[in-house]
Design an enzyme around this catalytic site. Structure first.
Site: not given
Ligand SMILES: *[C@@H]1O[C@H](CO)[C@@H](O)[C@H](O)[C@H]1NC(C)=O
Ligand SMILES: *[C@@H]1O[C@H](CO)[C@@H](O)[C@H](O)[C@H]1NC(C)=O
Ligand SMILES: *[C@@H]1O[C@H](CO)[C@@H](O)[C@H](O)[C@H]1NC(C)=O
Ligand SMILES: *[C@@H]1O[C@H](CO)[C@@H](O)[C@H](O)[C@H]1NC(C)=O
Ligand SMILES: *[C@@H]1O[C@H](CO)[C@@H](O)[C@H](O)[C@H]1NC(C)=O
Ligand SMILES: *[C@@H]1O[C@H](CO)[C@@H](O)[C@H](O)[C@H]1NC(C)=O
Length: 835
Positions: A522, A524, A527, A529, A546, A640
């Site tokens: 991931g 985002g 940062g 992941v 992360k 967020d």
């Protein structure tokens, strides 16, 4: 030597007593015309020995005073009598013995707040006696009024109690309002403790009585005597003496060495206390009390019992004091008074729509019974699980008790709850799920999950197949685990454990565990992941690591502090932080791994979950957010919220991730902060206006996301042919106005057959996306609306007629997000509010 010799002769107390009595007091009889004014250094009227005083006592932490009598010779000025417990008076109030012999308590405005009742006449002077009795003396030298005849919550040696005079407890240690526990000598001759009901003082069944009835029909001549040696007994009409206290303990606390008092305490227990005269800073010790166990002594059908309604009583400590607790999901009606029962905000709702009761309620188990609370139903021979389930599925049911071979469903409110012995039966309490956070100490009953096909298949395999097959399966599982283990989990050194189980890792550890940050799962705003494997508490565990972007090397300590704050937040709808690494520029966070990825994958992907499941996810997210906003020790605004930040775990429960990070990054000013701010399509208008950021920004984002979950599409979809459908919030609001909500879920048969729930959810979402943050409900309110605890009223149009919706503005002017208004400094200030 000498001192033990003196001790032997018993001389030490005597010498000490001499010292006490030598102390000068400014005692004099109180002549007509004298007065006292309430203030911090106000005088008082002492007794000749100085052991008691009459005057104003200031309430703890308040600027209010009681006209009272207290033990004046010990540091703890224990009150023994007070005139205006229900009505404390402010500074500047005055008590005056007027020139015509009236005793009045007046507030600073001159209004009479209290006077002896009935008003005595012919008063010559007043006197504070060494017994603790304050008297008004008539011209013929007899007492025309005395505090001993008008007791409040305490009796002193030499005081007697006649028929129908009540001694009433106060509400709490420092709240002198009369409470419902009282002691009285009733007309038939019994001394009883009972509770009373306002406003007419209806008396409930006694929970203690002296068994001294002598006059069932007339009025007794019995008297309660607290004699000057500290014995408490009843003299019956005929002259018989019946002990009330335990006479055998009194000789150990002789009046010569000890002060005594008998008090109806605010927990409803009648206690006799002794306090050493020397040393003066000793303590009051309870030397006798009744009843023995107040919880089991309250057996009446009426009234709330010891602890009041919706609570339960368990024996507390060795001085007979009860321990009152609320039913799970309830809290004390009056936080300052544990004996006044419990209440809850949420009311039970029978209209669950397409939800199942277990989506909304947990059943919690207690060893409690309410034997005198009426049952509205009683079912024979059910197992505990059946009894619990029967209550869960019965919308009238709040509590079911499975005891004596019957499942008894109780009417609301339940009264007079008592702790049971472990094998005496069990109570099952229905609790809205929002009230069962992980901090609950109650046992939660886990229902077997509704079998997803895979689960039942594995179960069938395991249960129904041969040993050989099982072996194969075990080997296969081992192989899978070993493959992912792959030699990359040898740690540099074992992770060290900080408080609250937060681990710290070295950068090297995490590099190894993620195989040099190989598998990205991931990316985002904060940062990237990676998937990793770590040996945690003895087992290999898959984790999500992360790596925060470009963190500066400063703020080491703040990073650690913030990480510990995040790690303390546990809730079943939040992703848990396991540990972190904090080595100069390397700042990494280690989270539980969520095998099912993000919500975005589900609602925007091919395999859209069924309607009921989607709604359940929406509920779970609301619970997680409510927890962050209102139930953590410090409020956390996520800032967020979007489907990419909602993860789904093995059991298909929604878990919010990345909470608390906005705060973590604030201290790091070297970063460009533009990408930290919420994501286009989910951001509330106030991000770009000159107003404070509050938790309502999350409510806005939640509203947009709720619509996405309902309609299984992205909030902004410029690919759509029909322009009216490109901006989801516009389209929904148009459909809502036109009463054509079914258009939103055209290809979703299940949703189309559940239009009532659909409408409710849309209304909730429209409330959330109001442009004015003050009009949006709080997350808790949103949850209450979803759960049906409160009615959802028709939402106003999120954007006044004619104006363009906020989201459309954003989609037209993407540049706007990097205008001067949203420059780093501005956003930084805004982020301060995410704390
Ligand atoms: C004073 O005595 C009362 C009654 O025993 C007790 O509740 C209170 O804690 C004592 N206060 C102090 C300061 O010792
Ligand atoms: C004193 O006067 C009061 C009322 O003024 C009366 O009730 C009482 O009996 C009198 N006592 C004596 C000893 O005369
Ligand atoms: C004292 O108790 C009464 C009755 O429960 C309550 O109404 C009042 O607010 C309390 N006073 C304080 C100062 O807590
Ligand atoms: C108080 O009562 C006890 C028990 O009845 C008795 O032994 C004692 O003598 C009494 N004390 C006084 C001073 O009357
Ligand atoms: C209340 O319950 C207790 C315990 O089961 C019982 O002994 C008592 O008789 C009951 N009281 C009434 C008034 O039903
Ligand atoms: C139960 O939930 C309500 C609403 O969320 C909350 O106000 C209350 O404090 C909770 N009670 C307990 C005991 O957690």
């Amino acid at each position: 030597m000498a001192s033990s010799f003196l001790h032997h002769l018993g001389l030490i107390p005597l010498i000490a007593m001499l010292c006490v009595t030598v102390a000068q007091t400014n005692y004099q009889k109180i002549s007509l015309g004298r007065s006292l004014v309430a203030s911090d250094d106000s005088d008082s009227w002492p007794s000749p020995s100085g052991e008691f005083a009459f005057g104003f006592h200031r309430l703890e932490n308040q600027n209010l005073y009681l006209l009272s009598i207290w033990f004046d010779n010990i540091p703890n000025k224990t009150l023994v009598w007070y005139a205006n417990g229900d009505n404390p008076v402010p500074k500047g109030s005055k008590v005056e013995l007027t020139s015509d012999g009236l005793l009045n308590l007046k507030d600073p405005g001159g209004n009479i707040v209290w006077h002896p009742n009935p008003i005595p006449s012919g008063v010559a002077y007043a006197d504070m006696l060494d017994t603790g009795n304050f008297v008004l003396v008539g011209t013929n030298t007899s007492n025309v009024w005395q505090s001993f005849d008008n007791p409040v919550d305490t009796l002193l040696p030499t005081q007697t109690l006649g028929v129908d005079i009540s001694v009433s407890a106060r509400t709490a240690a420092e709240n002198f309002t009369r409470s419902r526990f009282e002691l009285r000598l009733i007309r038939d001759g019994n001394l009883v403790l009972n509770t009373i009901a306002w406003p007419k003082e209806n008396k409930y069944e006694a929970y203690y009585w002296s068994n001294t009835v002598d006059s069932p029909d007339g009025i007794t001549g019995n008297k309660l005597i607290f004699n000057e040696s500290g014995y408490l007994y009843i003299i019956k009409t005929e002259g018989d003496v019946v002990n009330v206290n335990s006479a055998s303990t009194i000789p150990s606390f002789p009046i010569r060495d000890y002060y005594h008092r008998v008090t109806v305490d605010y927990d409803g227990v009648l206690r006799q206390y002794a306090h050493p005269k020397t040393p003066r800073n000793g303590e009051w010790t309870a030397i006798w009390f009744a009843p023995n166990d107040i919880c089991s002594s309250m057996n009446g059908e009426r009234g709330g019992g010891t602890c009041g309604f919706n609570s339960y009583c368990s024996p507390g400590s060795t001085d007979g004091s009860p321990n009152c607790q609320c039913l799970p999901g309830f809290r004390f009606s009056d936080p300052g008074n544990k004996f006044n029962g419990c209440k809850r905000d949420a009311i039970q709702n029978c209209d669950l729509g397409s939800l199942r009761p277990e989506d909304i309620y947990d059943m919690q188990e207690l060893n409690v019974n309410w034997p005198n609370s009426t049952n509205y139903d009683s079912l024979e021979s059910l197992s505990d699980v059946e009894c619990s389930k029967s209550c869960l599925y019965d919308c009238q049911c709040v509590v079911a008790v499975n005891v004596d071979g019957a499942c008894r469903k109780k009417k609301f409110p339940v009264s007079n709850g008592k702790m049971l012995q472990p094998n005496d039966g069990k109570a099952f309490v229905k609790v809205p799920i929002s009230n069962t956070s992980s901090s609950d100490s109650y046992t939660r009953i886990d229902w077997p999950k509704r079998s997803p096909a895979t689960f039942s298949m594995v179960a069938k395999l395991l249960l129904g197949s041969s040993v050989f097959l099982n072996l194969l399966l075990v080997v296969a599982i081992l192989l899978i685990v070993l493959r992912s283990y792959d030699g990359r989990t040898k740690l540099h050194r074992p992770p060290s454990l900080l408080d609250n189980n937060l681990c710290t890792f070295t950068y090297q550890d995490l590099k190894v565990s993620t195989d040099c940050f190989k598998e990205e799962i991931g990316r985002g705003s904060f940062g990237t992941v990676y998937k990793g494997v770590l040996p945690l508490s003895g087992t290999l565990t898959i984790v999500a690591v992360k790596k925060l972007h470009n963190m500066s090397q400063d703020g080491e300590r703040e990073f650690k502090t913030e990480a510990s704050v995040i790690a303390k937040i546990h809730h079943k709808n939040l992703v848990r932080l396991i540990g972190f690494c904090n080595e100069g520029p390397h700042k990494l966070l280690v989270y539980e791994f969520m095998s099912n990825g993000s919500l975005a994958r589900f609602i925007f992907g091919e395999s859209r979950p069924e309607w009921g499941k989607r709604i359940q996810l929406a509920f779970e997210i609301a619970r997680g957010l409510t927890y962050l906003h209102e139930e953590c020790s410090t409020q956390i605004i996520h800032c967020d919220i979007k489907p990419q930040n909602i993860l789904v775990d093995d059991s298909f429960t929604a878990r919010i991730s990345d909470f608390g990070l906005a705060k973590l990054l604030i201290s790091d000013q070297s970063r460009t902060l533009t990408e930290i701010r919420g994501t286009k399509g989910y951001v509330a208008p106030e991000w770009f206006r000159n107003t404070r950021i509050t938790a309502k920004v999350d409510v806005y984002s939640y509203g947009v996301m709720l619509l996405e979950i309902i309609c299984s599409r992205k909030s902004i979809d410029m690919e759509r042919q029909n322009e009216a459908e490109q901006i989801l919030v516009d389209w929904v609001s148009d459909c809502y106005k036109a009463r054509k909500l079914d258009k939103l879920v055209e290809d979703d048969e299940e949703a189309r057959s559940d239009l009532k729930l659909l409408e409710k959810l849309v209304m909730v979402a429209l409330w959330c996306i109001q442009e004015d943050p003050t009009v949006r409900p709080s997350m808790k309110m949103v949850l209450h609306m979803l759960e049906g605890v409160c009615i959802v009223s028709a939402p106003p149009s999120p954007f006044p007629d004619g104006s363009i919706s906020w989201n459309r503005q954003l989609s037209w002017h993407p540049v706007r997000t990097s205008s001067s208004l949203s420059g780093p400094k501005f956003i930084l200030d805004k982020l301060q509010d995410c704390l």
